[in-house]
Design a protein around this motif. Structure first.
Motif, short mmCIF file in Angstrom:
data_model
loop_
_atom_site.label_atom_id
_atom_site.label_comp_id
_atom_site.label_asym_id
_atom_site.label_seq_id
_atom_site.Cartn_x
_atom_site.Cartn_y
_atom_site.Cartn_z
N ARG A 181 0.84 -1.21 0.00
CA ARG A 181 0.00 0.00 0.00
C ARG A 181 0.87 1.25 0.00
N HIS A 182 1.97 1.18 0.72
CA HIS A 182 2.83 2.35 0.87
C HIS A 182 4.26 2.08 0.43
N VAL A 183 4.91 3.14 -0.01
CA VAL A 183 6.31 3.08 -0.41
C VAL A 183 7.07 4.12 0.41
N LEU A 184 8.28 3.76 0.84
CA LEU A 184 9.11 4.66 1.65
C LEU A 184 10.42 4.91 0.92
N THR A 185 10.84 6.17 0.86
CA THR A 185 12.11 6.49 0.19
C THR A 185 12.92 7.45 1.07
N GLY A 186 14.24 7.33 0.97
CA GLY A 186 15.14 8.22 1.70
C GLY A 186 16.14 8.82 0.73
N SER A 187 16.44 10.10 0.92
CA SER A 187 17.21 10.81 -0.10
C SER A 187 18.30 11.71 0.48
N ALA A 188 19.23 12.10 -0.41
CA ALA A 188 20.29 13.05 -0.07
C ALA A 188 19.74 14.47 0.02
N ASP A 189 18.45 14.67 -0.29
CA ASP A 189 17.85 16.00 -0.13
C ASP A 189 17.38 16.24 1.31
N ASN A 190 17.90 15.39 2.23
CA ASN A 190 17.58 15.50 3.67
C ASN A 190 16.10 15.29 3.95
N SER A 191 15.55 14.24 3.34
CA SER A 191 14.15 13.92 3.62
C SER A 191 13.89 12.43 3.47
N CYS A 192 12.87 11.97 4.22
CA CYS A 192 12.34 10.62 4.07
C CYS A 192 10.87 10.81 3.72
N ARG A 193 10.40 10.15 2.66
CA ARG A 193 9.03 10.40 2.19
C ARG A 193 8.23 9.11 2.12
N LEU A 194 6.94 9.24 2.44
CA LEU A 194 5.99 8.12 2.38
C LEU A 194 5.03 8.39 1.23
N TRP A 195 4.83 7.37 0.39
CA TRP A 195 4.00 7.53 -0.81
C TRP A 195 2.86 6.52 -0.81
N ASP A 196 1.77 6.90 -1.50
CA ASP A 196 0.71 5.95 -1.79
C ASP A 196 1.18 5.16 -3.01
N CYS A 197 1.30 3.85 -2.87
CA CYS A 197 1.89 3.04 -3.95
C CYS A 197 1.09 3.15 -5.24
N GLU A 198 -0.24 3.11 -5.11
CA GLU A 198 -1.10 3.04 -6.29
C GLU A 198 -1.19 4.36 -7.04
N THR A 199 -1.34 5.45 -6.30
CA THR A 199 -1.58 6.75 -6.95
C THR A 199 -0.31 7.58 -7.14
N GLY A 200 0.75 7.25 -6.39
CA GLY A 200 1.98 8.02 -6.48
C GLY A 200 1.95 9.30 -5.65
N LYS A 201 0.86 9.47 -4.89
CA LYS A 201 0.71 10.69 -4.07
C LYS A 201 1.63 10.63 -2.86
N GLN A 202 2.24 11.77 -2.53
CA GLN A 202 3.09 11.84 -1.34
C GLN A 202 2.20 12.00 -0.11
N LEU A 203 2.34 11.06 0.84
CA LEU A 203 1.48 11.07 2.03
C LEU A 203 2.14 11.74 3.22
N ALA A 204 3.47 11.67 3.28
CA ALA A 204 4.17 12.25 4.43
C ALA A 204 5.59 12.62 4.02
N LEU A 205 6.08 13.68 4.67
CA LEU A 205 7.44 14.14 4.43
C LEU A 205 8.11 14.38 5.78
N VAL A 206 9.21 13.69 6.01
CA VAL A 206 9.97 13.90 7.25
C VAL A 206 11.29 14.57 6.87
N LYS A 207 11.51 15.76 7.38
CA LYS A 207 12.75 16.48 7.07
C LYS A 207 13.83 16.08 8.08
N THR A 208 15.05 15.94 7.59
CA THR A 208 16.17 15.53 8.44
C THR A 208 17.32 16.55 8.31
#
Length: 331
Positions: free
Chosen positions: A71-98
């Protein structure tokens, strides 16, 4: 191991820069790929058709994970963020700044708790953060329910242990340890590798895990006790290693450091995926194809194919030919 012409690998071309991680979902019908570009791709693994992208990151994406029911996809990036996505729609559900780049991330067994680790850079130390997705205020306030500092050596790879009770973390120093997901305490610590651990992947039943290291080896461990069970030796740094879900087989991907690639011809670059027997620690096959080091390998959950992502920016899906299965049963 050579494939007949009818079984040429499927080549996925969806990234402009080198691949950092590839990951199947639990059923294996989808393959997620991330690279040193801001694009997160998802593909149908059966034919290599691109299903879609998750757009939002502004830097290299280091890690990706999908939860148990995709249902959900999680990604972590060098842009200092971890993001949660809706797998089906591609919508960003949450953004955690680091404060620094997110190097590893993962869902627990139930998909309710996420963990990610951040790099030690720009004066910030390495942390592992845990968020419970059932409590929206944690994400909204950017307040994890637990944050574990790792001051000695930064975490370069981490996975959840069985039942989500702890995580297993591999460090730049070659150390491995377990952190409790409830208390944050360090449960155990070992050092079997002499250099950085690049990748950790668990077996299908979560009883074992394999590490890939810059010290030219991949090693097999018991998930609960961290007992060292097997060692697979090569003459090049190992960037990624995966365990077959159906056979006693291991696939390793690696090659020399990316910055050294231009100084050697591809013929001696050792860019093949290498297959070892889990019990005998012997190599029995190689698959060529990438024009540079392999950065990530993964077995399909049904064990009938595997994928590799390389420094060349390509992902290759290889289906095993029938002889592969006959060979195993004869052996």
């Amino acid at each position: 191991m050579a494939s007949p012409p009818s079984q040429k690998p499927i080549l996925l071309q969806g990234h402009e820069r080198s691949i950092t991680q590839i990951k199947y979902n639990r059923e294996g019908d989808l393959l997620f790929t991330v690279a040193k570009d801001p694009i997160v791709n998802v593909w149908y693994s059966v034919n290599g058709e691109r299903l879609g992208t998750y757009n939002g990151h502004t830097g290299a994406v280091w890690c990706v994970d999908a939860d148990w029911d995709t249902r959900h996809v999680l990604t972590g990036s060098a842009d200092n963020s971890c993001r949660l996505w809706d797998c089906e729609t591609g919508k960003q559900l949450a953004l955690v700044k680091t404060s620094s780049a997110v190097r590893t991330c993962g869902f627990d067994f139930g998909g309710n708790i996420i963990m990610f680790s951040t790099d030690k850079q720009m004066g910030y130390q390495c942390f592992v953060s845990f968020f419970d997705l059932r409590d929206p205020s944690q994400i909204e306030n950017n307040e994890p329910y637990m944050k574990i500092p790792c001051s000695d050596s930064k975490i370069t790879s981490a996975v959840w242990g069985p039942l989500g009770e702890f995580i297993i973390a591999g460090h730049e120093s070659g150390e491995l340890n377990q952190f409790s997901a409830k208390s944050g305490e360090q449960l155990s610590n070992i050092k079997e590798h002499t250099k950085q651990i690049n990748d950790i992947q668990t077996s299908r039943d979560m009883t074992m895990f394999i590490t890939a290291s810059k010290d030219n080896t991949a090693k097999l461990f018991d998930c609960t006790t961290l007992e060292h069970l097997k060692t697979f030796r090569t003459e090049r740094p190992v960037n990624s290693a995966a365990l077959s879900p159906i056979f006693d087989h291991v696939v390793l991907g690696g090659g020399q450091e990316a910055m050294d690639v231009t100084t050697t011809s591809t013929r001696i670059g050792k860019f093949e995926a290498r297959f070892f027997h889990l019990a005998f620690e012997e190599e029995f096959g190689r698959v060529k194809g990438h024009f540079g080091p392999i950065n990530s390998v993964a077995f399909h959950p049904d064990g009938k194919s595997y994928s590799s992502g390389g420094e060349d920016g390509y992902v290759r899906i290889h289906y095993f030919d029938p002889q592969y299965f006959e060979f195993e049963f004869e052996a």
